[in-house]
Motif scaffolding. Structure first.
Motif, mmCIF file in Angstrom:
data_model
loop_
_atom_site.group_PDB
_atom_site.id
_atom_site.type_symbol
_atom_site.label_atom_id
_atom_site.label_comp_id
_atom_site.label_asym_id
_atom_site.label_seq_id
_atom_site.Cartn_x
_atom_site.Cartn_y
_atom_site.Cartn_z
ATOM 1 N N VAL A 146 0.840 -1.205 0.000
ATOM 2 C CA VAL A 146 0.000 0.000 0.000
ATOM 3 C C VAL A 146 0.872 1.252 0.000
ATOM 4 N N ASN A 149 2.822 1.559 -3.361
ATOM 5 C CA ASN A 149 1.923 1.949 -4.447
ATOM 6 C C ASN A 149 1.521 3.412 -4.336
ATOM 7 N N ALA A 150 1.336 3.872 -3.102
ATOM 8 C CA ALA A 150 1.025 5.295 -2.922
ATOM 9 C C ALA A 150 2.200 6.162 -3.362
ATOM 10 N N GLN A 362 -1.120 -7.188 -3.953
ATOM 11 C CA GLN A 362 -1.638 -6.824 -2.631
ATOM 12 C C GLN A 362 -3.048 -7.380 -2.416
ATOM 13 N N THR A 400 -5.043 2.759 -0.659
ATOM 14 C CA THR A 400 -3.865 3.289 -1.357
ATOM 15 C C THR A 400 -4.130 4.690 -1.878
#
Length: 585
Positions: A146, A149-150, A362, A400
């Motif tokens: 998470v 990806n952010a 994820q 996210t």
């Protein structure tokens, strides 16, 4: 849990208080409880309802691995690793990180071939060290994905802005009064994450096709960057800084800087871990998984080293932009002013592929954690039409997007790299333990003692490397520590026989390769900052509390509630022979 039974720990406040009173006994029963490969592939998998469709081959896995790794890391971390850690020797940083990733990938592959389920490291640790270790690792995996990806989604804003000639700052809204690192609102990153969430919910095969197309375009841009760097660059930039007051040479920050850089760029190799979570959807796991996982890591390592070398030739390390390094090296180059826009477009394609793969990974981790019972089984649901874990995908996609909305890249990267190294370290330990310990027939103490002693030696080596003053005494102590580690490994190798041999595919040179992986992961962990470890410790403490106050009770409910298995009885009773047929080439 979705149990209809009144005995559910969460059916009422009184039931929960009764469950809390039983916490010590439940922890004793469940924390170390070990699942089996067959249980993970039959009864546990049946809790998702419909099966995930087996649509992937080795070339899909290579495409997913390359897309997942090359897309984000090299564009997000190379600038910081070069400018702040390694200088031009970032090429060696990528090579070291690639070797470490390949060793870990081999450990993942043995598990994935033997147990092709979507749980990745979570499932591997659940069948080896038990429920609590799996939960702690699974939570770190989810956080790793998470947060990374952010971070990648926010970097997309900068590269997309470069591609169309609009600065990154103009895409973001600054909110007065918010603390630094959390005060820049990025709506484009949010929109990107939500759109990709819809794509991965629609279907795995469709997601793979989109990834293959974007990856093909991205590889063309990578080749362009490499050719431009070697044709337009200058070899003197490998040794001369832009500012004479800064350290010079190929190793401006010494060997320490090279390994610090390796730990930073290790974030770039997260993608192969996501590939292992696709094992449940692979047509021929025995043949396709080893090629897909190891092949993608080797290919990506070569590309990373060439890209880092080309960037270092184009500009002195101390003048490289920490946020958009590859586009930044061509700014102010007269006739080459168009190049940053082309690189920005290529990086944007790569970031899209990385996000697709990571978001696929994820969601599958969250799905299997839901199957295990330590999280709500709502996450385990596989949609009957799309054959994808829609609930897990949607939930993590929204989470996210929320983090990408306001959290700066600097805040995210250190915690992500620690989580990655910790998970890879655990999997390397697990593959050794599983080879040398057979439940009920083998004494685990020699193996546990060896793993503890070897890890302790690696920790001492890492501490000496970081803290001891430079000089002959330091190098003598490091050499002595390395010899002790080799001695402990040799004694274990010659005195403790393997309890089981892999039926289909196994890590070669056991236990050497997993041990080198353990050593390197601990060493790279030692390069991380104190505040990063503090954040990791706080997060891990929170995970322990969640397990004590929720996870263990949900797990006990799952252990004693057959309703799900009755609902999907045919799947739960799938005979072992059917499972074996699905594994064989």
């Amino acid at each position: 849990m979705e149990s209809s039974s009144d005995s559910s720990s969460f059916s009422s406040p009184r039931a929960y208080l009764r469950a809390l009173a039983q916490t010590p006994a439940r922890l004793a029963r469940r924390a170390g409880s070990v699942s089996t490969s067959y249980e993970e592939m039959s009864r546990v998998r049946s809790r998702s309802g419909p099966s995930m469709a087996k649509t992937l081959r080795w070339f899909d896995l290579v495409g997913l691995g390359v897309g997942g790794m090359v897309g984000a890391g090299v564009f997000v971390t190379t600038g910081r690793a070069t400018h702040c850690d390694a200088g031009p020797a970032v090429v060696l940083s990528y090579f070291i990180a690639g070797v470490c990733a390949l060793l870990s990938a081999l450990c993942y592959t043995e598990f994935a071939v033997d147990m092709p389920v979507a749980g990745g490291a979570f499932s591997y640790l659940r069948v080896t060290f038990g429920e609590f270790a799996a939960f702690l690792t699974g939570a770190n995996l989810i956080a790793e994905y998470v947060l990374s990806n952010a971070a990648v989604a926010r970097s997309f804003t900068c590269y997309f802005g470069t591609a169309i000639g609009v600065s990154c700052a103009k895409w973001r809204l600054t909110v007065p009064g918010f603390p630094g690192g959390f005060n820049e609102i990025d709506l484009l990153a949010v929109a990107l994450v939500l759109i990709l969430t819809l794509i991965i919910c629609y279907g795995t095969r469709e997601s793979s096709i989109v990834n293959m197309m974007l990856t093909a375009l991205h590889i063309l841009f990578i080749a362009f960057v490499i050719v431009m760097g070697f044709s337009k660059g200058n070899w003197k930039n490998f040794t001369e800084p832009g500012d004479p007051s800064h350290p010079g040479g190929f190793f401006p920050y010494g060997a320490t800087g090279v390994f610090n850089g390796a730990a930073t760029v290790y974030f770039s190799y997260i993608g192969y871990d996501a590939v292992s979570t696709m094992a449940e959807e692979v047509k021929k796991p025995v043949k396709d998984i080893p090629i897909g996982v190891s092949g993608s890591v080797i290919l990506v390592t070569v590309l990373y080293c060439l890209m880092a070398a080309s960037m270092s030739m184009l500009l002195p390390y101390d003048m490289i932009d920490k946020d958009v390094p590859f586009a930044g090296v061509f700014r102010g180059s007269g006739s080459l002013e168009w190049v940053p826009k082309a690189i920005g477009a290529g990086a944007s394609f790569g970031i899209l592929t990385s996000l697709i793969v990571a978001m696929l990974g994820q969601a599958r981790y969250m799905c299997v954690i839901g199957r295990s019972g330590v999280a709500p089984t709502w996450f385990a649901r596989v949609h009957p039409r799309t054959s994808t874990p829609v609930n897990a995908s949607a939930f993590l996609g929204i989470l996210t997007a929320a983090i990408a909305l306001f959290t700066d890249l600097n805040v995210l990267l250190d915690l992500v790299s620690i989580g990655t190294l910790f998970v890879f370290y655990m999997v390397a330990n697990a593959v050794i333990y599983r080879r040398y310990v057979a439940a009920g027939t083998t004494n685990p103490r020699p193996t546990v003692s060896f793993l503890s002693a070897f890890s302790l030696t690696a920790v001492i080596f890492a501490l000496l490397w970081q803290l001891a003053p430079t000089g002959k005494p330091k190098y003598f102590m490091l050499a002595a520590c390395a010899l002790v580690a080799l001695g402990v490994l040799q004694v274990f190798h010659f005195t403790v026989p393997q309890a089981r041999k892999p039926e289909f595919w196994g890590v070669p040179l056991m236990p050497w390769i997993p041990c080198v992986s353990i050593f390197l992961n601990i060493f790279l962990l030692g390069t991380r900052s104190g505040p990063a470890f503090a954040r990791f410790g706080i997060f891990s403490g929170a995970v322990v509390l969640i397990y004590v106050f929720y996870g263990v009770h949900a797990s006990v409910d799952a252990e004693g509630d057959p309703s799900t298995d009755q609902k999907y009885g045919e799947l739960a009773r799938e005979p072992e022979g059917v499972q074996n047929l699905s594994l064989k080439v």
